[in-house]
Scaffold this motif. Structure first.
Motif, PDB file in Angstrom:
ATOM      1  N   GLU A   1      34.108  35.832  36.742  1.00  0.00           N
ATOM      2  CA  GLU A   1      34.047  34.594  37.519  1.00  0.00           C
ATOM      3  C   GLU A   1      35.448  34.295  38.027  1.00  0.00           C
ATOM      4  O   GLU A   1      36.429  34.836  37.514  1.00  0.00           O
ATOM      5  CB  GLU A   1      33.513  33.439  36.668  1.00  0.00           C
ATOM      6  N   THR A   2      35.543  33.448  39.025  1.00  0.00           N
ATOM      7  CA  THR A   2      36.851  33.169  39.625  1.00  0.00           C
ATOM      8  C   THR A   2      37.217  31.696  39.492  1.00  0.00           C
ATOM      9  O   THR A   2      36.345  30.822  39.399  1.00  0.00           O
ATOM     10  CB  THR A   2      36.861  33.544  41.121  1.00  0.00           C
ATOM     11  N   MET A   3      38.516  31.463  39.473  1.00  0.00           N
ATOM     12  CA  MET A   3      39.076  30.108  39.497  1.00  0.00           C
ATOM     13  C   MET A   3      40.209  30.099  40.522  1.00  0.00           C
ATOM     14  O   MET A   3      40.876  31.123  40.722  1.00  0.00           O
ATOM     15  CB  MET A   3      39.610  29.708  38.119  1.00  0.00           C
TER      16      MET A   3
ATOM     17  N   THR B   1      40.703  35.903  38.254  1.00  0.00           N
ATOM     18  CA  THR B   1      39.421  36.498  37.869  1.00  0.00           C
ATOM     19  C   THR B   1      39.320  36.457  36.350  1.00  0.00           C
ATOM     20  O   THR B   1      40.177  37.002  35.637  1.00  0.00           O
ATOM     21  CB  THR B   1      39.304  37.946  38.361  1.00  0.00           C
ATOM     22  N   VAL B   2      38.285  35.809  35.854  1.00  0.00           N
ATOM     23  CA  VAL B   2      38.075  35.655  34.411  1.00  0.00           C
ATOM     24  C   VAL B   2      36.992  36.633  33.982  1.00  0.00           C
ATOM     25  O   VAL B   2      35.875  36.613  34.513  1.00  0.00           O
ATOM     26  CB  VAL B   2      37.669  34.208  34.069  1.00  0.00           C
ATOM     27  N   ILE B   3      37.315  37.491  33.038  1.00  0.00           N
ATOM     28  CA  ILE B   3      36.368  38.485  32.501  1.00  0.00           C
ATOM     29  C   ILE B   3      35.844  37.970  31.160  1.00  0.00           C
ATOM     30  O   ILE B   3      36.626  37.680  30.248  1.00  0.00           O
ATOM     31  CB  ILE B   3      37.034  39.859  32.322  1.00  0.00           C
ATOM     32  N   ARG B   4      34.505  37.848  31.075  1.00  0.00           N
ATOM     33  CA  ARG B   4      33.861  37.401  29.842  1.00  0.00           C
ATOM     34  C   ARG B   4      32.999  38.520  29.275  1.00  0.00           C
ATOM     35  O   ARG B   4      32.382  39.285  30.022  1.00  0.00           O
ATOM     36  CB  ARG B   4      32.993  36.168  30.100  1.00  0.00           C
ATOM     37  N   GLN B   5      32.962  38.537  27.955  1.00  0.00           N
ATOM     38  CA  GLN B   5      32.077  39.490  27.265  1.00  0.00           C
ATOM     39  C   GLN B   5      31.270  38.694  26.243  1.00  0.00           C
ATOM     40  O   GLN B   5      31.835  38.153  25.298  1.00  0.00           O
ATOM     41  CB  GLN B   5      32.899  40.585  26.586  1.00  0.00           C
ATOM     42  N   PHE B   6      29.978  38.633  26.515  1.00  0.00           N
ATOM     43  CA  PHE B   6      29.070  37.835  25.682  1.00  0.00           C
ATOM     44  C   PHE B   6      29.555  36.380  25.617  1.00  0.00           C
ATOM     45  O   PHE B   6      29.496  35.724  24.565  1.00  0.00           O
ATOM     46  CB  PHE B   6      28.938  38.418  24.275  1.00  0.00           C
ATOM     47  N   GLY B   7      30.051  35.864  26.769  1.00  0.00           N
ATOM     48  CA  GLY B   7      30.471  34.474  26.878  1.00  0.00           C
ATOM     49  C   GLY B   7      31.895  34.201  26.460  1.00  0.00           C
ATOM     50  O   GLY B   7      32.429  33.120  26.715  1.00  0.00           O
ATOM     51  N   ARG B   8      32.531  35.169  25.821  1.00  0.00           N
ATOM     52  CA  ARG B   8      33.913  34.976  25.358  1.00  0.00           C
ATOM     53  C   ARG B   8      34.872  35.578  26.374  1.00  0.00           C
ATOM     54  O   ARG B   8      34.649  36.673  26.881  1.00  0.00           O
ATOM     55  CB  ARG B   8      34.097  35.652  23.993  1.00  0.00           C
TER      56      ARG B   8
ATOM     57  N   ASP C   1      45.255  38.016  37.536  1.00  0.00           N
ATOM     58  CA  ASP C   1      45.805  37.235  38.651  1.00  0.00           C
ATOM     59  C   ASP C   1      46.501  38.102  39.691  1.00  0.00           C
ATOM     60  O   ASP C   1      47.108  37.580  40.634  1.00  0.00           O
ATOM     61  CB  ASP C   1      46.778  36.175  38.123  1.00  0.00           C
ATOM     62  N   VAL C   2      46.412  39.450  39.508  1.00  0.00           N
ATOM     63  CA  VAL C   2      47.017  40.363  40.470  1.00  0.00           C
ATOM     64  C   VAL C   2      45.976  40.724  41.528  1.00  0.00           C
ATOM     65  O   VAL C   2      44.903  41.220  41.181  1.00  0.00           O
ATOM     66  CB  VAL C   2      47.544  41.629  39.778  1.00  0.00           C
ATOM     67  N   PRO C   3      46.243  40.479  42.801  1.00  0.00           N
ATOM     68  CA  PRO C   3      45.256  40.805  43.832  1.00  0.00           C
ATOM     69  C   PRO C   3      44.945  42.309  43.863  1.00  0.00           C
ATOM     70  O   PRO C   3      45.822  43.141  43.647  1.00  0.00           O
ATOM     71  CB  PRO C   3      45.948  40.360  45.129  1.00  0.00           C
ATOM     72  N   GLY C   4      43.676  42.615  44.115  1.00  0.00           N
ATOM     73  CA  GLY C   4      43.271  44.017  44.213  1.00  0.00           C
ATOM     74  C   GLY C   4      41.968  44.282  43.496  1.00  0.00           C
ATOM     75  O   GLY C   4      41.259  43.364  43.062  1.00  0.00           O
TER      76      GLY C   4
ATOM     77  N   THR D   1      39.895  40.945  42.972  1.00  0.00           N
ATOM     78  CA  THR D   1      40.666  39.708  42.786  1.00  0.00           C
ATOM     79  C   THR D   1      41.390  39.375  44.081  1.00  0.00           C
ATOM     80  O   THR D   1      42.163  40.194  44.596  1.00  0.00           O
ATOM     81  CB  THR D   1      41.682  39.869  41.646  1.00  0.00           C
ATOM     82  N   GLN D   2      41.154  38.180  44.618  1.00  0.00           N
ATOM     83  CA  GLN D   2      41.794  37.746  45.862  1.00  0.00           C
ATOM     84  C   GLN D   2      43.195  37.197  45.596  1.00  0.00           C
ATOM     85  O   GLN D   2      43.595  36.949  44.454  1.00  0.00           O
ATOM     86  CB  GLN D   2      40.930  36.691  46.554  1.00  0.00           C
ATOM     87  N   GLN D   3      43.922  36.998  46.692  1.00  0.00           N
ATOM     88  CA  GLN D   3      45.319  36.568  46.605  1.00  0.00           C
ATOM     89  C   GLN D   3      45.463  35.198  45.944  1.00  0.00           C
ATOM     90  O   GLN D   3      46.412  34.941  45.225  1.00  0.00           O
ATOM     91  CB  GLN D   3      45.918  36.539  48.019  1.00  0.00           C
TER      92      GLN D   3
END
Length: 291
Positions: A63-65, A35-42, A48-51, A29-31
């Protein structure tokens, strides 16, 4: 030898598999991002913590936003003022994703979807705000008042999308090109009328001040003339008193007549003529024959 080769191949396969599994499980995860974690699309987690963090390999995806202030340049649009004047508005928006979960639920996590929603809400607020203001009020409000009114018109309607609206700024707010010449000419005419009224008012005040000053000067001159006449009369009276005192005493009267006669003789001797002819009976001759 064969067994060693097979062992090495198996080890290489295991290492490659481990690297693949490790790469699939590792999340960075960048500054300035979520970072969005999906499991089977959910969506199961948002970080939001960098590292570096971890997820289930092959089962969960990431995926990232953007987690920063974003700039969106609004399309140029026409707006109409309260006095039915058309103006061209060119603005931009500063915004950020404040609630990633809600942003994904309502806008599918799409930046273009968010920008479309921003365009609709901000343009409606701009149109409603400017339609309640005259053209001169719009022009004079470009130092921040107009932007504040448009921002207030949007209110908290973007909260439902997980969006924080930071600022709305106007780059360009002007007249359409085909209206500029006529409007500028009218503005010049209005300014000339205002200047003429100020000039007329100034001339009226100047004339009033001049009249008042002339009146005061005449009063002062009249008072000075009256005072001069009074002093002159007092001087004449004093002169007559002195004469009266002089003629009242015979010795003083005789001396006064003598001095007056000498003054008269002196006044007669003018230019190159220094000879004075006197009749024996004249008062001046009596001075010289009295003894």
């Amino acid at each position: 030898m064969k067994k060693k080769t097979i062992s090495r191949i198996l080890l290489a396969i295991v290492l490659i598999g481990a690297v693949i599994v490790l790469g699939s499980a590792c999340v960075v995860t960048q500054q300035n991002e979520y970072t969005v974690i999906r499991q089977f699309g959910r969506v199961v987690d948002i970080r939001d913590v960098p590292g570096v963090s971890w997820k289930l390999p092959f089962i969960q995806t990431s995926e990232t936003m953007p987690n920063r202030v974003l700039l969106y340049d609004l399309p140029v649009s026409d707006v109409i003022t309260q006095d039915k004047k058309t103006m061209v508005a060119d603005s931009f928006i500063l915004w950020r994703i404040d609630d990633p979960q809600r942003f994904i639920q309502t806008l599918n996590g799409s930046i273009p979807n968010a920008e479309s929603r921003l365009t609709s809400l901000v343009y409606n607020s701009m149109k409603n705000t400017i339609s309640g203001m005259s053209q001169s009020e719009v022009i004079s409000g470009r130092d921040g008042e107009l932007a504040g009114a448009i921002r207030a018109g949007v209110g908290d309607s973007l909260d439902q999308y997980g969006i924080e609206l930071i600022a709305i700024e106007t780059k360009h707010l002007d007249l359409p090109d085909d209206n500029k010449a006529a409007v500028y000419q009218r503005m010049i005419s209005e300014r000339n009328n205002i200047a003429a009224s100020y000039t007329a008012e100034g001339e009226s005040n100047a004339q009033r001040i001049r009249s008042q000053t002339d009146k005061e000067v005449q009063i002062m001159l009249s008072e000075a003339a009256a005072k001069a006449e009074m002093l002159e009369a007092e001087g004449e009276a004093e002169y007559m008193r002195i004469l009266s005192d002089a003629y009242a005493d015979p010795e003083r009267a005789e001396f006064y007549n003598f001095v007056r006669s000498l003054d008269a003789a002196k006044a007669s001797l003018t230019g190159s003529r220094n000879v004075l002819f006197l009749n024996r009976t004249s008062p001046l001759a009596e001075i010289f024959y009295s003894n």
